[in-house]
Write an enzyme that holds these catalytic residues in place. Structure first.
Site, PDB file in Angstrom:
ATOM      1  N   CYS A 101      12.137  49.937  -8.480  1.00 26.61           N
ATOM      2  CA  CYS A 101      11.240  48.878  -8.950  1.00 26.61           C
ATOM      3  C   CYS A 101       9.791  49.205  -8.661  1.00 26.61           C
ATOM      4  O   CYS A 101       8.893  48.501  -9.089  1.00 26.61           O
ATOM      5  CB  CYS A 101      11.622  47.539  -8.323  1.00 26.61           C
ATOM      6  SG  CYS A 101      11.336  47.456  -6.547  1.00 26.61           S
ATOM      7  N   HIS A 131       1.311  38.363   4.681  1.00 31.87           N
ATOM      8  CA  HIS A 131       2.114  38.437   3.457  1.00 31.87           C
ATOM      9  C   HIS A 131       2.736  39.827   3.321  1.00 31.87           C
ATOM     10  O   HIS A 131       2.042  40.838   3.430  1.00 31.87           O
ATOM     11  CB  HIS A 131       1.221  38.152   2.246  1.00 31.87           C
ATOM     12  CG  HIS A 131       1.910  38.355   0.927  1.00 31.87           C
ATOM     13  ND1 HIS A 131       2.771  37.422   0.390  1.00 31.87           N
ATOM     14  CD2 HIS A 131       1.872  39.386   0.046  1.00 31.87           C
ATOM     15  CE1 HIS A 131       3.236  37.879  -0.775  1.00 31.87           C
ATOM     16  NE2 HIS A 131       2.699  39.059  -1.005  1.00 31.87           N
ATOM     17  N   HIS A 179       8.074  39.688  -1.705  1.00 30.20           N
ATOM     18  CA  HIS A 179       8.974  38.628  -2.155  1.00 30.20           C
ATOM     19  C   HIS A 179      10.415  39.087  -1.991  1.00 30.20           C
ATOM     20  O   HIS A 179      10.685  40.286  -1.911  1.00 30.20           O
ATOM     21  CB  HIS A 179       8.713  38.279  -3.621  1.00 30.20           C
ATOM     22  CG  HIS A 179       7.394  37.599  -3.840  1.00 30.20           C
ATOM     23  ND1 HIS A 179       6.227  38.306  -4.032  1.00 30.20           N
ATOM     24  CD2 HIS A 179       7.046  36.284  -3.872  1.00 30.20           C
ATOM     25  CE1 HIS A 179       5.222  37.440  -4.179  1.00 30.20           C
ATOM     26  NE2 HIS A 179       5.690  36.213  -4.088  1.00 30.20           N
ATOM     27  N   ASP A 224      24.046  46.793  -5.767  1.00 35.64           N
ATOM     28  CA  ASP A 224      25.203  47.258  -5.009  1.00 35.64           C
ATOM     29  C   ASP A 224      24.835  47.408  -3.529  1.00 35.64           C
ATOM     30  O   ASP A 224      24.802  48.498  -2.990  1.00 35.64           O
ATOM     31  CB  ASP A 224      25.689  48.594  -5.594  1.00 35.64           C
ATOM     32  CG  ASP A 224      27.003  49.020  -4.963  1.00 35.64           C
ATOM     33  OD1 ASP A 224      27.685  48.162  -4.369  1.00 35.64           O
ATOM     34  OD2 ASP A 224      27.329  50.215  -5.062  1.00 35.64           O
ATOM     35  N   ARG A 275      17.100  41.622  -2.598  1.00 37.02           N
ATOM     36  CA  ARG A 275      16.122  42.710  -2.658  1.00 37.02           C
ATOM     37  C   ARG A 275      14.802  42.208  -2.097  1.00 37.02           C
ATOM     38  O   ARG A 275      14.127  41.401  -2.723  1.00 37.02           O
ATOM     39  CB  ARG A 275      15.927  43.190  -4.094  1.00 37.02           C
ATOM     40  CG  ARG A 275      14.819  44.239  -4.235  1.00 37.02           C
ATOM     41  CD  ARG A 275      14.830  44.869  -5.629  1.00 37.02           C
ATOM     42  NE  ARG A 275      14.636  43.883  -6.685  1.00 37.02           N
ATOM     43  CZ  ARG A 275      13.449  43.564  -7.216  1.00 37.02           C
ATOM     44  NH1 ARG A 275      12.357  44.149  -6.774  1.00 37.02           N
ATOM     45  NH2 ARG A 275      13.358  42.661  -8.172  1.00 37.02           N
ATOM     46  N   CYS A 306      11.354  42.915  -1.776  1.00 35.77           N
ATOM     47  CA  CYS A 306      10.417  43.769  -2.509  1.00 35.77           C
ATOM     48  C   CYS A 306       9.102  43.711  -1.744  1.00 35.77           C
ATOM     49  O   CYS A 306       8.373  42.731  -1.818  1.00 35.77           O
ATOM     50  CB  CYS A 306      10.284  43.197  -3.924  1.00 35.77           C
ATOM     51  SG  CYS A 306       9.274  44.166  -5.005  1.00 35.77           S
TER      52      CYS A 306
END
Ligand SMILES: [Zn+2]
Length: 127
Positions: free
Chosen positions: A61, A97, A100, A108, A114, A116
């Site tokens: 990603c 911060h 997210h 999997d 996730r 990110c």
């Protein structure tokens, strides 16, 4: 959040923009996107341990992705900015911060979550 003036002195402008002003680094630009060495990821602002390399996976990603955080290390906040409903992840210790967390994408991994996370919010400590 720690004293913002103090953070402005210790962080680079890019780190400050992400950790304090909740920005996002450009995808595939971060230094830890494709790092999979064993070690621990700590908060760039305060040094708290946030993620372990054993939970890092390649989500393709463009940002470092983890399927779990260290117990009690992060906090979650509803984030409806940019017209999206997302869950923001921050450092419990300093409120910085991090990124997210997304769920149920069919990844999997043991949690199907996730995290990110922006590379600039992290510091990698190689084992
Ligand atoms: Zn922190």
């Amino acid at each position: 959040m720690k004293n913002k003036e103090e953070l402005k002195k210790t962080l680079t402008p890019e780190q400050y923009q992400v950790l304090v002003e909740k920005g996002t680094e450009a995808p595939f630009s971060g230094e830890y996107d494709s790092v999979f060495d064993p070690g621990t990821y700590t908060c760039r602002a305060c040094g708290a341990e946030l993620f372990d390399s054993t939970t890092k996976f390649d989500a393709h990603c463009g940002w470092p992705s983890f399927y779990d955080a260290k117990s009690g290390a992060v906090e979650f906040h509803e984030d409806d900015s940019l017209g999206m409903s997302r869950t923001e992840v921050t450092c419990v210790n300093c409120g910085g911060h991090l990124g997210h967390v997304f769920e149920g994408e069919g990844r999997d991994t043991p949690t199907d979550q996730r995290y990110c996370i922006n590379s600039v919010s992290l510091k990698f400590n190689k084992k």
